[in-house]
Design an enzyme around this catalytic site. Structure first.
Site: not given
Length: 336
Positions: A18, A150, A254
């Site tokens: 989270h 990211r 990712e």
């Protein structure tokens, strides 16, 4: 500058997923908004990680839900956008917070209960909007086009044209806390497979089994152990690997961003939607429930994968994660 207040928790009991996906979201927004983070039950390393992205990190006391809610309401302002990521932020919590801020956004992957948030973000693909029970004003942001990645992985996805000629280096990560110690089980299955020459293992700061895993790595030269890596370090290590084994969680996006042969599965209920999406899109080969599998089951599955799976086709399928989710989400937020 308008504030975006993120509220999420992470520790060795509930994992770090989270927090990390909220931080990926915050990273996308921090150039246009002031991003702040509220967390409780934090481990020391986690606060440092949060402050690497957000301008503020406030630690809430470990109090009951109603008292915690009072603390959150005292902190937020009328014009704030509040992002909630956690299963304990139920409909009543959302409804109360919504009275004291501009908009409430729930990051969700369980679609349980009635939602009062203004927006729900679930980056899993192939979802039927009808699974959500919401207010009439609630808008849904669903699918991998909103993948919470990211910056390093967004860039990797935009450049993903990998050609994998060998399959001798394995990347293994079973979550930031891995409270079932599945890393140990998978390692036991891998170390006897001759075709796997190197195993790059990543564990998080909340992993309670670090000493046990480190000892195993010291005794097996093919195991390379890494702990609490930055996004840049994680992305670099994935690019040096050919095949990944991870659960169907945020790390799955990712893996797809980098492009790898991919074996995935689940160990909690909230991972099953992503596992189904990975399976339907051909982005991964699904091993099933990691908890119920024996070491020999995992070993045989990996051997079969090495013999039979077209990794190049799998990497092509993974390009469905295109690396432009940050632009889509920034554009959306700027209209709020």
């Amino acid at each position: 500058m308008q504030r975006v207040v993120f509220r999420a928790d992470g520790n060795s009991e509930i994992g770090l997923g989270h927090v990390y996906r909220s931080l990926a979201f915050a990273e996308m927004l921090k150039e246009d908004f002031k991003t702040v983070f509220l967390i409780k039950n934090s481990i020391p390393e986690l606060k440092d990680t949060i402050l690497g992205t957000c301008s503020e990190c406030s630690i809430l006391s470990d109090e009951k839900q109603d008292q915690e809610l009072i603390s959150v309401i005292d902190y937020i302002n009328e014009g704030d956008i509040v992002v909630l990521d956690g299963y304990h932020f139920d409909g009543e919590y959302q409804k109360t917070v919504r009275k004291h801020c501009g908009n409430v956004i729930s990051i969700d992957d369980m679609h349980q209960g009635h939602f009062y948030s203004d927006y729900i973000l679930n980056h899993c693909g192939k979802l039927d909007p009808e699974i959500y029970d919401t207010e009439s004003y609630t808008n849904l942001l669903l699918g991998e086009q909103y993948a919470l990645l990211r910056p390093e992985f967004l860039q990797a996805a935009r450049e993903n044209n990998r050609k994998i000629d060998t399959s001798d280096t394995l990347f293994l990560s079973m979550g930031g806390s891995d409270f079932h110690n599945l890393t140990h089980k998978v390692l036991r299955s891998v170390i006897d497979i001759d075709r796997i020459m190197n195993v790059n293992v990543v564990i998080g700061a909340a992993n309670k089994y670090y000493d046990e895993l480190r000892k195993m790595a010291e005794e097996n030269p093919k195991i390379n152990m890494f702990r609490n890596l930055s996004a840049a370090e994680m992305c670099f290590l994935m690019k040096k690997s050919d095949i990944a084994i991870t659960p169907g969680s945020g790390i799955s996006f990712e893996v797809c961003a980098v492009g790898m042969g991919f074996i995935s599965g689940y160990y909690t209920e909230n991972q099953q939607d992503i596992v189904n999406w990975l399976d339907e899109t051909g982005c991964a080969s699904i091993i099933g429930n990691f908890c119920s599998l024996e070491v020999n089951d995992i070993r045989n599955y990996i051997k079969s994968f090495l013999d039979n799976v077209d990794v190049s086709k799998m990497v092509t399928n993974q390009q469905i994660v295109d690396g432009y989710s940050d632009k889509r989400l920034r554009n959306f937020f700027q209209r709020l």
